[in-house]
Motif scaffolding. Structure first.
Motif, PDB file in Angstrom:
ATOM      1  N   ASP A  46       0.991  -1.261  -0.101  1.00  0.00           N
ATOM      2  CA  ASP A  46       0.266   0.073  -0.238  1.00  0.00           C
ATOM      3  C   ASP A  46       0.661   1.308  -0.128  1.00  0.00           C
ATOM      4  OD1 ASP A  46      -2.666  -1.232   0.298  1.00  0.00           O
ATOM      5  OD2 ASP A  46      -1.636  -1.734   2.362  1.00  0.00           O
ATOM      6  N   ALA A  47       2.176   1.105   0.776  1.00  0.00           N
ATOM      7  CA  ALA A  47       3.148   2.359   0.427  1.00  0.00           C
ATOM      8  C   ALA A  47       4.523   1.775   0.357  1.00  0.00           C
ATOM      9  CB  ALA A  47       2.883   3.229   1.705  1.00  0.00           C
ATOM     10  N   ILE A  48       5.402   2.583  -0.069  1.00  0.00           N
ATOM     11  CA  ILE A  48       6.772   2.332  -0.321  1.00  0.00           C
ATOM     12  C   ILE A  48       7.563   3.457   0.406  1.00  0.00           C
ATOM     13  CG2 ILE A  48       8.609   1.681  -1.816  1.00  0.00           C
ATOM     14  CD1 ILE A  48       6.490   1.255  -4.199  1.00  0.00           C
ATOM     15  N   LEU A  49       8.269   3.075   1.320  1.00  0.00           N
ATOM     16  CA  LEU A  49       9.176   4.034   2.127  1.00  0.00           C
ATOM     17  C   LEU A  49      10.727   3.955   1.795  1.00  0.00           C
ATOM     18  CD1 LEU A  49       8.598   5.327   5.434  1.00  0.00           C
ATOM     19  CD2 LEU A  49      10.832   4.581   4.870  1.00  0.00           C
ATOM     20  N   VAL A  50      11.347   5.322   1.386  1.00  0.00           N
ATOM     21  CA  VAL A  50      12.885   5.222   1.567  1.00  0.00           C
ATOM     22  C   VAL A  50      13.120   6.450   2.214  1.00  0.00           C
ATOM     23  CG1 VAL A  50      12.858   4.033  -0.599  1.00  0.00           C
ATOM     24  CG2 VAL A  50      12.692   6.600  -0.782  1.00  0.00           C
ATOM     25  N   LEU A  63       8.024   2.984  -8.636  1.00  0.00           N
ATOM     26  CA  LEU A  63       6.725   2.635  -9.286  1.00  0.00           C
ATOM     27  C   LEU A  63       6.581   0.994  -9.432  1.00  0.00           C
ATOM     28  CD1 LEU A  63       6.812   5.587 -12.118  1.00  0.00           C
ATOM     29  CD2 LEU A  63       5.805   5.488  -9.541  1.00  0.00           C
ATOM     30  N   VAL A  64       5.359   0.692  -9.801  1.00  0.00           N
ATOM     31  CA  VAL A  64       5.243  -0.709 -10.296  1.00  0.00           C
ATOM     32  C   VAL A  64       5.331  -0.611 -11.721  1.00  0.00           C
ATOM     33  CG1 VAL A  64       3.442  -2.432 -10.456  1.00  0.00           C
ATOM     34  CG2 VAL A  64       3.275  -0.974  -8.500  1.00  0.00           C
ATOM     35  N   PRO A  79      -5.019   2.652  -6.318  1.00  0.00           N
ATOM     36  CA  PRO A  79      -4.268   3.711  -7.358  1.00  0.00           C
ATOM     37  C   PRO A  79      -3.254   2.677  -8.083  1.00  0.00           C
ATOM     38  CG  PRO A  79      -3.534   4.137  -5.202  1.00  0.00           C
ATOM     39  CD  PRO A  79      -4.866   3.173  -4.833  1.00  0.00           C
ATOM     40  N   GLY A  80      -2.694   3.039  -9.439  1.00  0.00           N
ATOM     41  CA  GLY A  80      -1.868   2.108  -9.880  1.00  0.00           C
ATOM     42  C   GLY A  80      -0.413   1.961  -9.242  1.00  0.00           C
ATOM     43  N   HIS A  81      -0.128   2.968  -8.669  1.00  0.00           N
ATOM     44  CA  HIS A  81       1.213   2.834  -7.827  1.00  0.00           C
ATOM     45  C   HIS A  81       0.719   2.932  -6.141  1.00  0.00           C
ATOM     46  CE1 HIS A  81       3.378   3.101 -11.507  1.00  0.00           C
ATOM     47  NE2 HIS A  81       2.430   4.035 -11.879  1.00  0.00           N
ATOM     48  N   PRO A  82       1.629   2.284  -5.377  1.00  0.00           N
ATOM     49  CA  PRO A  82       1.387   2.700  -3.768  1.00  0.00           C
ATOM     50  C   PRO A  82       1.950   4.180  -3.772  1.00  0.00           C
ATOM     51  CG  PRO A  82       2.511   0.899  -4.257  1.00  0.00           C
ATOM     52  CD  PRO A  82       2.520   1.279  -5.710  1.00  0.00           C
ATOM     53  N   LEU A  83       1.184   4.433  -2.625  1.00  0.00           N
ATOM     54  CA  LEU A  83       1.817   5.778  -1.816  1.00  0.00           C
ATOM     55  C   LEU A  83       3.413   5.612  -1.616  1.00  0.00           C
ATOM     56  CD1 LEU A  83       1.114   8.404   0.057  1.00  0.00           C
ATOM     57  CD2 LEU A  83       1.019   6.875   1.797  1.00  0.00           C
ATOM     58  N   LYS A  84       3.692   6.630  -2.020  1.00  0.00           N
ATOM     59  CA  LYS A  84       5.336   7.209  -2.015  1.00  0.00           C
ATOM     60  C   LYS A  84       5.783   7.801  -0.518  1.00  0.00           C
ATOM     61  CE  LYS A  84       6.419   8.434  -6.108  1.00  0.00           C
ATOM     62  NZ  LYS A  84       7.608   8.696  -7.143  1.00  0.00           N
ATOM     63  N   HIS A 101       7.653  13.690  -9.109  1.00  0.00           N
ATOM     64  CA  HIS A 101       6.995  13.861 -10.446  1.00  0.00           C
ATOM     65  C   HIS A 101       6.326  12.705 -11.295  1.00  0.00           C
ATOM     66  CE1 HIS A 101       8.075  18.199  -9.988  1.00  0.00           C
ATOM     67  NE2 HIS A 101       9.339  17.637  -9.625  1.00  0.00           N
ATOM     68  N   CYS A 102       6.117  11.745 -10.514  1.00  0.00           N
ATOM     69  CA  CYS A 102       5.705  10.260 -11.150  1.00  0.00           C
ATOM     70  C   CYS A 102       4.809   9.614 -10.096  1.00  0.00           C
ATOM     71  CB  CYS A 102       6.675   9.568 -11.936  1.00  0.00           C
ATOM     72  SG  CYS A 102       8.011   9.041 -10.591  1.00  0.00           S
ATOM     73  N   GLY A 103       3.839   8.764 -10.496  1.00  0.00           N
ATOM     74  CA  GLY A 103       3.114   8.113  -9.707  1.00  0.00           C
ATOM     75  C   GLY A 103       2.067   8.643  -9.074  1.00  0.00           C
ATOM     76  N   ASP A 104       1.543   8.319  -7.919  1.00  0.00           N
ATOM     77  CA  ASP A 104       0.271   8.999  -7.343  1.00  0.00           C
ATOM     78  C   ASP A 104       0.543  10.057  -6.199  1.00  0.00           C
ATOM     79  OD1 ASP A 104      -1.548   7.509  -9.291  1.00  0.00           O
ATOM     80  OD2 ASP A 104      -0.744   5.906  -8.408  1.00  0.00           O
ATOM     81  N   GLU A 105      -0.050   9.466  -4.838  1.00  0.00           N
ATOM     82  CA  GLU A 105       0.379  10.449  -3.906  1.00  0.00           C
ATOM     83  C   GLU A 105       1.503  10.311  -3.317  1.00  0.00           C
ATOM     84  OE1 GLU A 105      -3.091  11.009  -0.938  1.00  0.00           O
ATOM     85  OE2 GLU A 105      -3.418   8.948  -1.908  1.00  0.00           O
ATOM     86  N   LYS A 106       2.367  11.484  -2.468  1.00  0.00           N
ATOM     87  CA  LYS A 106       3.649  11.313  -2.019  1.00  0.00           C
ATOM     88  C   LYS A 106       3.275  11.991  -0.394  1.00  0.00           C
ATOM     89  CE  LYS A 106       4.679  11.469  -6.487  1.00  0.00           C
ATOM     90  NZ  LYS A 106       3.842  12.219  -7.447  1.00  0.00           N
ATOM     91  N   LEU A 107       4.014  11.537   0.472  1.00  0.00           N
ATOM     92  CA  LEU A 107       4.030  11.747   2.061  1.00  0.00           C
ATOM     93  C   LEU A 107       5.389  11.808   2.417  1.00  0.00           C
ATOM     94  CD1 LEU A 107       2.260  12.140   4.343  1.00  0.00           C
ATOM     95  CD2 LEU A 107       2.135   9.754   4.855  1.00  0.00           C
ATOM     96  N   VAL A 108       5.481  12.967   3.141  1.00  0.00           N
ATOM     97  CA  VAL A 108       6.941  13.153   3.831  1.00  0.00           C
ATOM     98  C   VAL A 108       6.714  13.213   5.394  1.00  0.00           C
ATOM     99  CG1 VAL A 108       8.816  14.579   3.953  1.00  0.00           C
ATOM    100  CG2 VAL A 108       7.756  14.474   1.840  1.00  0.00           C
ATOM    101  N   PHE A 109       7.492  12.586   6.149  1.00  0.00           N
ATOM    102  CA  PHE A 109       7.526  12.745   7.416  1.00  0.00           C
ATOM    103  C   PHE A 109       8.760  13.451   7.920  1.00  0.00           C
ATOM    104  CE2 PHE A 109       4.658   8.907   7.149  1.00  0.00           C
ATOM    105  CZ  PHE A 109       3.955   9.344   8.261  1.00  0.00           C
ATOM    106  N   THR A 110       8.632  14.362   8.943  1.00  0.00           N
ATOM    107  CA  THR A 110       9.803  15.141   9.271  1.00  0.00           C
ATOM    108  C   THR A 110       9.806  15.525  10.784  1.00  0.00           C
ATOM    109  OG1 THR A 110      11.356  17.209   8.654  1.00  0.00           O
ATOM    110  CG2 THR A 110       8.950  17.525   8.528  1.00  0.00           C
ATOM    111  N   VAL A 111      10.641  16.305  11.118  1.00  0.00           N
ATOM    112  CA  VAL A 111      10.427  16.846  12.439  1.00  0.00           C
ATOM    113  C   VAL A 111      10.145  18.465  12.677  1.00  0.00           C
ATOM    114  CG1 VAL A 111      12.173  14.921  13.095  1.00  0.00           C
ATOM    115  CG2 VAL A 111      12.881  17.268  12.581  1.00  0.00           C
TER     116      VAL A 111
END
Length: 226
Positions: A46-50, A63-64, A79-84, A101-111
């Motif tokens: 459902d999501a890929i994290l780096v 991407l898939v 969605p076609g690609h997991p959340l990044k 700039h590719c895929g669907d949603e993007k999420l950033v965790f920070t402090v």
């Protein structure tokens, strides 16, 4: 608090435990068939994290690749690609990277200290969330669970893998061993020193050992230590 997703760590390493060398070109460790296996794992997530360091070094698309797998996701209402997802403690993120700039949603965790800088850098390219004064992996996983992420694929880098294993938050580990030696102490390592659960005598449960071309896939259950 929302339930944590199932956390799968995925990495390919040299025989001396390196994720890459120190050249400007990305060192190819996986075989073609193993890369297809990784694509299958991405399609199942459902999501890929780096981590942000991996973004800066590798500029991955995450991407898939398979059109058939994307079609199956869409047919299942996904969605076609997991959340990044990425994490950053500094907010040093380049908005020009292909990741944004590719895929669907993007999420950033920070402090908290890097939140304004991160939001200025990315604008509308990603949703940015702070976990407080320091990066809190429990809050990261809880937030992903709240957003409907049931299966999280973590593709690096070494700092991320180290932190999740040290905090006993990884449910499964896929480690691909490539038949080569990097031999450079400055090259990024799969894991760093940490107070791992159970110490050096705690053995993980081996789920599978499988050759794929000239590499070997090892699947472990990190929480099943004895």
């Amino acid at each position: 608090m929302a339930p944590h997703p199932y956390v799968l760590l995925s990495a390919a390493v040299s025989l001396d435990g390196r994720l890459d060398d120190t050249s400007h070109e990305r060192l190819v460790l996986s075989s073609r068939r193993d890369l297809d296996r990784v694509d299958q794992e991405r399609a199942a997530a459902d999501a890929i994290l780096v981590g942000a360091t991996t973004l800066r070094r590798d500029n991955p698309r995450l991407l898939v690749t398979s059109a058939e797998r994307r079609a199956r996701r869409i047919a299942a209402g996904k969605p076609g690609h997991p959340l990044k997802v990425t994490v950053t403690g500094s907010g040093e993120l380049n908005p020009g990277l292909v990741f944004w700039h590719c895929g669907d949603e993007k999420l950033v965790f920070t402090v908290d200290g890097a939140l304004p800088r991160t939001r200025r850098a990315l604008g509308t390219l990603a949703d940015v969330v702070s976990t407080g004064p320091a990066l809190d992996w429990h809050l990261v996983l809880a937030e992903l669970g709240r957003r409907g992420v049931e299966r999280l694929l973590v593709e690096g880098g070494g700092t991320i893998h180290t932190q999740l294993l040290a905090q006993n938050l990884a449910d499964e580990l896929h480690l691909v061993i490539a038949p080569l030696l990097v031999g450079d102490a400055a090259a990024p390592a799969f894991l760093g020193p940490a107070p791992y659960p159970g110490g050096p005598t705690a053995r993980m449960k081996l789920l599978e050992a499988r050759p794929i071309d000239d590499v070997v896939l090892l699947r472990y259950a990190p929480k099943s230590r004895s």
